[in-house]
Design a protein around this motif. Structure first.
Motif, short mmCIF file in Angstrom:
data_model
loop_
_atom_site.label_atom_id
_atom_site.label_comp_id
_atom_site.label_asym_id
_atom_site.label_seq_id
_atom_site.Cartn_x
_atom_site.Cartn_y
_atom_site.Cartn_z
N UNK A 352 6.06 -10.97 1.32
CA UNK A 352 5.34 -11.14 0.06
C UNK A 352 4.28 -10.08 -0.13
N UNK A 353 4.18 -9.19 0.84
CA UNK A 353 3.11 -8.21 0.77
C UNK A 353 3.29 -7.25 -0.40
N UNK A 354 2.19 -6.80 -0.95
CA UNK A 354 2.30 -5.81 -2.02
C UNK A 354 1.48 -4.57 -1.72
N UNK A 355 0.90 -4.54 -0.53
CA UNK A 355 0.12 -3.36 -0.16
C UNK A 355 1.05 -2.37 0.52
N UNK A 356 1.02 -1.14 0.07
CA UNK A 356 1.96 -0.17 0.61
C UNK A 356 1.24 0.98 1.31
N UNK A 399 -7.06 -6.35 14.48
CA UNK A 399 -7.81 -7.49 15.03
C UNK A 399 -7.01 -8.77 14.96
N UNK A 400 -7.02 -9.52 16.04
CA UNK A 400 -6.39 -10.84 16.07
C UNK A 400 -7.49 -11.89 15.98
N UNK A 401 -7.31 -12.89 15.14
CA UNK A 401 -8.28 -13.98 15.08
C UNK A 401 -7.59 -15.29 15.42
N UNK A 451 1.83 -18.59 13.89
CA UNK A 451 1.83 -19.98 13.42
C UNK A 451 0.45 -20.35 12.89
N UNK A 452 -0.58 -19.88 13.60
CA UNK A 452 -1.94 -20.13 13.16
C UNK A 452 -2.76 -18.89 13.43
N UNK A 453 -3.88 -18.80 12.72
CA UNK A 453 -4.74 -17.64 12.91
C UNK A 453 -4.27 -16.50 12.03
N UNK A 454 -4.91 -15.36 12.20
CA UNK A 454 -4.47 -14.23 11.37
C UNK A 454 -4.67 -12.91 12.10
N UNK A 455 -3.95 -11.91 11.60
CA UNK A 455 -4.06 -10.57 12.16
C UNK A 455 -4.52 -9.65 11.04
N UNK A 456 -5.62 -8.96 11.26
CA UNK A 456 -6.09 -8.02 10.25
C UNK A 456 -5.81 -6.59 10.71
N UNK A 457 -5.36 -5.81 9.75
CA UNK A 457 -5.05 -4.40 10.03
C UNK A 457 -5.90 -3.61 9.06
N UNK A 459 -8.70 -4.35 8.19
CA UNK A 459 -9.34 -5.35 7.35
C UNK A 459 -8.40 -6.07 6.40
N UNK A 460 -7.12 -5.70 6.40
CA UNK A 460 -6.17 -6.35 5.51
C UNK A 460 -5.34 -7.33 6.33
N UNK A 461 -5.13 -8.52 5.81
CA UNK A 461 -4.25 -9.46 6.51
C UNK A 461 -2.83 -8.90 6.47
N UNK A 462 -2.18 -8.84 7.62
CA UNK A 462 -0.88 -8.14 7.63
C UNK A 462 0.18 -8.83 6.77
N UNK A 463 -0.03 -10.11 6.44
CA UNK A 463 1.00 -10.71 5.58
C UNK A 463 0.90 -10.20 4.15
#
Ligand SMILES: Nc1ncnc2c1ncn2[C@@H]1O[C@H](COP(=O)(O)OP(=O)(O)OP(=O)(O)O)[C@@H](O)[C@H]1O
Ligand SMILES: Nc1ncnc2c1ncn2[C@@H]1O[C@H](COP(=O)(O)OP(=O)(O)OP(=O)(O)O)[C@@H](O)[C@H]1O
Ligand SMILES: [Mg+2]
Lengths: 637, 589
Positions: A352-356, A399-401, A451-457, A459-463
């Protein structure tokens, strides 16, 4: 837990449960939907299909007309001895036959084209779809199973299009035509034929449903057989080393025998329709002859008409025969098609990402600007809701949260993982095997989603990042090395398709692969086959590293990339990589501590959790797990 | 080529013979039909003899019923024969492939072998099935129909003499050219399957490099190439039908013309003419059927060639012919290994694959050393220096080019292969696990191992704990090639699998590369404790794995650069010292 295993296990072994629904026929479950989908494919060659149908009509009509002519020929010309008329009539007949032959030619030619192009498209769509499936799908389906979609199932569809459909149409036409002609010639005689016809149809329906059952079984065991062949040939070296040949032969024989019996039954049942129908037809013929003879004696019928009628009645069994056989084939093909469409309907990887990711250039005032060429500077292009575009520089800050992850429900692999990698850092993961190191990298490039938490790349969430762009920003050397059939240089170029030969050779030099490659018989143009079976393991890894190096990406992940490479070569690679990746982020997984020693930060993972983090010296001073890992090797002294 | 395969009909020969008889009866019955019909039209009707008509009609019905019986039996036997034939060929192929040496395996690509065992065998099966059902029918029909046609009217029958050769010649030319097209088609099928296979195996690489588009394009190419070949073959075949229709129909016209004249002059009856026409039809359809089978034959021929190629492949590593009278077959008993002046290069076997890596250059040269039983030996050396090649010679996966490899004092070539390999446990550098449960995989080492033995081996390989951590323990189902395991877990399972064999010689080729140092140390410790008897050869890139070995062999570019204990090599061997320093420097606590 028990439940999980079953679900998981079921996907692994295709065809294992052959005995299940004993009476379930090889009938597609969703007949309509499947037919609709096939029709959609046929729609792509609409014109061809139309031409084929016309040709079929013409050739069927010409065949019918040909035999209809027998009656006037005999009655009107031969018996009165009118040879001029006969010559004309024969000329006319000749033209009809000629037209029929031409139509038959065009029809079979166009059918070949139609069938082949349609299956070509189906195969392509299937392959394209396969490329978009998520990894979990491949985890739970064997290669043999997916391969048999491409082989057995597509073959059946191909047979249907190539053969069954046209046969079905032409047989139906012939049947209709023959019946019409017979009714016109003599409605009374037709009654006999009709009775026999009804019997024929009943019998053939009975046989057909039985043979479908066997056919289904056959296909299932065929899948199993092919799967076994596939696996035991890929693992042949293992078999040899373990003296497992006899065992493999026995196992193969068991399946082979099972297949032989089932397939013979399927063949038998599919075949018996032929003699039964053919001879019922002969009985019909005899009855008609006797009855027709009586009618002639009673002066209710003429000899020529009887001859023509018998001619039709002789051949009426054939179309019925054909129709039942082809309906059978078509059912089988539809069942195959359904399995193909099932794969095609699998949900693709969510994206679903739209950041390229774009190449960027710094404008004189310090802002980022998108540009075409490679600058070594990248930016995330972020479309905002209001239509504006913003550009964020790609720095490689990951970063992994509080990440929690499991492959199978109920079996957590990563728990509460929080970590950061600052731009330009070299981060190493160490930990005992099965701790979850590879899994962490699988999450960064979204092979699997957290499954839970988020990964920022940065500062952007990778999803929110488009998957393809996320992965393009990372070059990976995976733990299992795989190469493709093709030349060495093509395999290296896999990392960046527009790389020049020079760039590929440079990458090979960075990976210290140049020296062994140039010793190969055709250097960079030596063809690699069978997943690089002719190279040593370390040499394959060197090529894989070169493949990642040529991509020259902002972030690099090396998962046990040098595990089979000697430390001297590894040093050289490290130097090359350090130069290449200066200022960029690198993740390294390794068990050899010499590989990770120079990392900016070492992260120690145990049982899916991070337990230590720091530089080599810091961690040694800590005297924790890392210290143990290091001393584990020194204990031996 | 097909002829050669016919030998594989084996125990199913009886079905083939029965089929021939059944078909003969069946055809005879069928051939009588138009003859009897002509009787009804020519005799019964003019004489208004209802009894005669009924008698002949009754005979026809009886014949038809008999024909059903023959036909059904024929279907049964032909199915049995063709599937049995196919099963025999598949089995012969599989057995042959199982006897392949490593160099044979290097030569044939996996995808191609798989296609040969599946698709190609199917082509041959279909050919036999159809032959037994219709091919035999064709000549019989031809002969009987000719006979009946001639018995009706000899003069008119001469038309056949022109029609049949015309048919045969045109079909012959079409089929000749088809054979070659079919073999192209099978080859392209190979590469199609190969592309799919590679993509399945390397799907992670494809995804990691975002090469989906590229792979799609690649697939499109092979797919299109296959389609082109299939269309070409199909086009040619599509000529057959119309050509035959054409000849058939024009023969009919000629018959009507000349036959009509005869009818008008009274030398022939109307019924006879009708009967004659249907015999002509039958003669021509049987020729047609003949040719249809020949198309299948052409296709099968292409496949047969590919099958025979596998069956004929020369296996270069085979057991020595039987022992001389009274000789005792050697077996591995203590685990001594000796290399004497060994030279080795790849691709000098009968099936060289063109890759011929460094043709003319030895991968190993002048290798001489010996290992006493019970010793632990480490092998270290640069990437591609020949470590794997060296140890492959011990279980005779490849044969030396010159020199000798001795196990327990006997040349490995004098051993029975099975016995030799039974005594040697080897963990290959690339780990292959099979789908099935963990237990099933471990049992490879020894089918009769008890649960205790399995667990012992797993403990020695440090695999027991993680196996027990899975919800299903030893019954955990592994995915294709063990996808659901981590790299180190796979390696430890492979080690356990080799340990269950209780070998005299254990060879680990870089088998702990994905295992952490602490776990590896534990594995080594349990080897030291529990495998005192066995000779252990360890290839590793990690000094720590081999430092304790009784003997370390340093390989450099296919030559031995040093042999000895750690301390000695550290003193005297520059290569070894360099490796040691890169790994230990700065780590000394
Ligand atoms: N595709 C998968 N499906 C299910 N379970 C998996 C899958 N891949 C890995 N696992 C499990 O997840 C756990 C962590 O595996 P991972 O590959 O991350 O380990 P690792 O730390 O990289 O180990 P190694 O150093 O041995 O490569 C293991 O217990 C493994 O069995
Ligand atoms: N099957 C094969 N056919 C032809 N050449 C081969 C084959 N296997 C290996 N080679 C070549 O032989 C040489 C030695 O390979 P080998 O596998 O023995 O090296 P190695 O020392 O085990 O290396 P690594 O540490 O990378 O595993 C290499 O140059 C390799 O390219
Ligand atoms: Mg090796």
């Amino acid at each position: 837990m028990e439940e999980n295993k079953k679900v998981y296990g079921a996907g692994m072994r295709r065809g294992g449960g052959g005995g299940r629904g004993v009476r379930s026929f090889e009938k597609p479950k969703n007949l309509r939907g499947t037919i609709a989908k096939i029709l959609k494919y046929l729609g792509k060659s609409k014109f061809l299909v139309a031409v084929i149908v016309i040709c079929l009509l013409v050739s069927a009509i010409s065949a019918l007309a040909g035999s209809y002519f027998l009656k006037p020929l005999i009655n009107n010309y031969i018996i009165p001895g009118d040879f001029k008329g006969l010559a004309l009539a024969l000329l006319f007949l000749g033209i009809i036959y000629l037209v029929g032959a031409i139509a038959a030619f065009l029809q079979s030619r166009f059918t070949v084209k139609m069938a082949q192009t349609t299956t070509n498209i189906i195969r392509r769509d299937l392959f394209d779809k396969m490329q978009s499936l998520e990894l979990r799908y491949f985890d739970s389906h064997t290669h043999g199973e997916l391969m048999s979609r491409f082989t057995n199932d597509v073959d059946n569809v191909q047979l249907m299009l190539d053969h069954s459909l046209t046969q079905l149409i032409s047989s139906t036409l012939t049947l209709i035509g023959t019946v019409t002609m017979m009714i016109i010639l003599s409605p009374i005689l037709f009654i006999i034929t009709a009775i026999v016809l009804v019997i024929m149809i009943l019998i053939s329906m009975k046989i057909a449903s039985k043979s479908r059952y066997y056919f289904k079984n056959q296909q299932e065991i065929l899948g199993e057989l092919n799967g076994y062949i596939e696996e035991s040939i890929s693992g042949l070296k293992e078999i040899k080393v373990f003296n497992h040949e006899e065992h493999a032969k026995k196992a193969f024989n068991r399946i082979n025998e099972k297949f032989r019996v089932t397939a013979a039954n399927a063949n038998f049942l599919a075949g018996i329709i032929m003699p039964i129908m053919g001879n019922l037809n002969n009985i019909c013929y005899a009855a008609t002859a006797v009855f027709g003879g009586i009618l002639i004696l009673m002066n209710r019928f003429d000899v020529g008409s009887l001859a023509a009628f018998l001619q039709y009645s002789r051949h009426i069994g054939q179309p019925i025969n054909q129709i039942t056989a082809q309906v059978n084939n078509i059912m089988a093909a539809l069942a195959g098609a359904e399995r193909i469409f099932e794969v095609m309907e699998q949900k693709p990887e969510v994206d679903n990402g739209n950041i390229t990711l774009v190449n960027a250039r710094r404008t004189p005032d310090g802002n980022l600007e998108e540009c075409e060429e490679r600058t070594g500077l990248w930016a995330w292009k972020h479309p905002k809701d209001n239509g504006e575009l913003t550009h964020t520089e790609l720095k490689g800050d990951v970063r992994f949260f509080d990440v929690y992850f499991e492959y199978e429900p109920g079996v957590p692999v990563l728990r509460d993982v929080s970590l950061y990698a600052k731009p330009g850092q070299k981060i190493a993961f160490v930990g005992s095997t099965g701790a979850g190191k590879t899994t962490i990298t699988n999450l960064i490039n979204r092979f699997y989603d957290v499954n839970e938490g988020k990964i920022l790349y940065d500062g952007i969430n990778i999803i929110d990042i488009k998957k393809a762009d996320l992965r393009r920003s990372l070059a990976m050397v995976l733990q299992d090395t795989h190469l493709f059939t093709g030349t060495v240089i093509d395999n290296i170029r896999y990392g960046r398709l527009d790389a020049t030969d020079e760039e590929c050779i440079n990458a090979a030099k960075i990976a210290s692969a140049d020296s062994f490659i140039s010793r190969l018989p055709h250097g960079y143009h030596t063809v690699i086959r069978g997943d690089g079976g002719n190279l040593s393991q370390g040499e394959r890894q060197l090529i894989a590293i070169a493949r990642a190096a040529v991509a020259s990406p902002p972030v690099m992940i090396l998962d046990e990339a040098t595990s089979s490479i000697d430390t001297h070569t590894e040093r050289l690679i490290e130097k090359g990589m350090d130069a290449l990746m200066a200022g960029r982020t690198v993740f390294v997984i390794a068990h050899r501590l010499s590989t990770v020693r120079n990392a900016n930060a070492i992260i120690v993972i145990e049982h899916g959790q991070i337990i230590e983090r720091g530089s080599h010296e810091e961690l040694l001073a800590l005297k924790g797990r890392y210290y143990q890992l290091c001393t584990g090797q020194i204990e031996l002294e | 080529m097909i002829k050669r395969l016919f030998a594989y009909i084996g125990q199913y020969k009886k079905y083939v013979i029965s089929c021939i008889f059944l078909m003969t009866f069946d055809v005879l019955c069928e051939m009588m039909m138009p003859f009897l019909m002509a009787k009804i039209v020519d005799v019964g009707i003019p004489q208004k003899d209802i009894a005669f008509i009924a008698r002949v009609g009754g005979l026809m019905i009886v014949l038809a019923l008999a024909a059903i019986g023959f036909g059904v039996l024929n279907m049964r036997f032909s199915a049995n024969a063709s599937q049995g034939f196919a099963a025999n060929i598949r089995r012969a192929l599989f057995d042959k492939v199982q006897s392949f040496s490593f160099s044979n395996i290097d030569y044939f690509s996996t995808a191609s072998l798989v296609t040969r065992l599946t698709n190609d065998v199917t082509q041959i099966q279909i050919m036999l099935l159809m032959s037994l059902r219709i091919l035999l029918r064709a000549p019989l029909m031809l002969i009987t129909a000719c006979f009946f046609a001639m018995s009706i009217n000899l003069k008119l029958s001469s038309i056949i003499l022109i029609a049949i050769p015309a048919l045969v010649i045109s079909i012959y030319f079409i089929i000749r050219s088809a054979e070659h097209l079919f073999s192209t088609m099978q080859q392209r099928l190979d590469s199609l399957n190969n592309t799919v296979r590679e993509n399945l195996i390397a799907i992670r690489v494809v995804k990691a490099f975002v090469r989906e588009g590229y792979e799609k394009l690649k697939f499109k190419k092979v797919n299109d190439a296959f389609t082109r070949a299939a269309i070409n073959a199909g086009y040619l075949i599509s000529l057959v039908m119309p050509v035959m229709l054409f000849i058939l129909n024009f023969t009919t016209i000629t018959v009507i013309w000349f036959g009509g004249k005869m009818v008008s002059t009274g030398t022939m009856g109307t019924g006879e003419l009708i009967g004659f026409i249907s015999y002509i039809m039958q003669i021509l359809t049987s020729t047609m059927i003949f040719s249809m089978v020949f198309i299948l034959y052409a296709r099968a021929e292409a496949s047969a060639q590919r099958i025979v190629e596998v069956l004929d492949a020369k296996v270069d590593i085979v057991d020595k012919p039987a022992l001389p009278e009274g000789g005792i077959a050697p077996s591995v008993s203590s685990g001594k290994v000796e290399f004497k002046d060994v030279y080795f290069r790849y691709g000098n076997s009968a099936n060289s694959n063109g890759f011929n890596n460094k043709k003319g250059k030895d991968v190993l040269s002048d290798i001489t050393f010996n290992i006493e039983s019970g010793e632990i030996v480490g092998i270290i050396g640069g990437t591609g220096s020949g470590k794997t090649s060296l140890i492959s010679l011990i279980p005779r996966l490849y044969d030396v080019t010159s020199g000798q490899v001795l196990v327990d004092g006997t040349d490995v070539r004098d051993y029975n292969l099975k016995t030799l390999r039974k005594g040697i446990g080897i963990v290959l550098q690339s780990n292959v696990l099979f789908s099935g449960t963990i237990r099933e995989n471990l049992l490879w080492g020894n089918e009769n191992a008890t649960q205790e033995e399995i667990e012992e081996a797993a403990r020695n390989a440090q695999a027991h704990d993680f196996i027990m951590n899975f919800p299903d323990g030893y019954d955990t189902v592994l995915g294709q090639a063990g996808v659901n395991l981590s790299g180190g877990q796979k390696q430890r399972l492979c080690i356990a699998r080799a340990l269950i064999k209780k070998p005299h010689i254990l060879i680990l080729d870089d088998s702990t590369s994905a295992v952490d140092v602490a776990t590896e140390a534990k594995i080594m410790e349990s080897f030291n404790k529990n495998l005192k008897e066995a000779t252990i050869i360890i290839i590793s890139q990690r000094i720590s794995s081999i430092k304790e070995a009784d003997k370390i062999i340093v390989l450099d570019d296919g030559k031995i650069s040093g042999i000895g204990k750690h301390e000695m090599l550290y003193e005297s061997n520059i290569i070894y010292r360099e490796i040691y320093d890169t790994q230990q420097g700065g780590l000394i606590l």
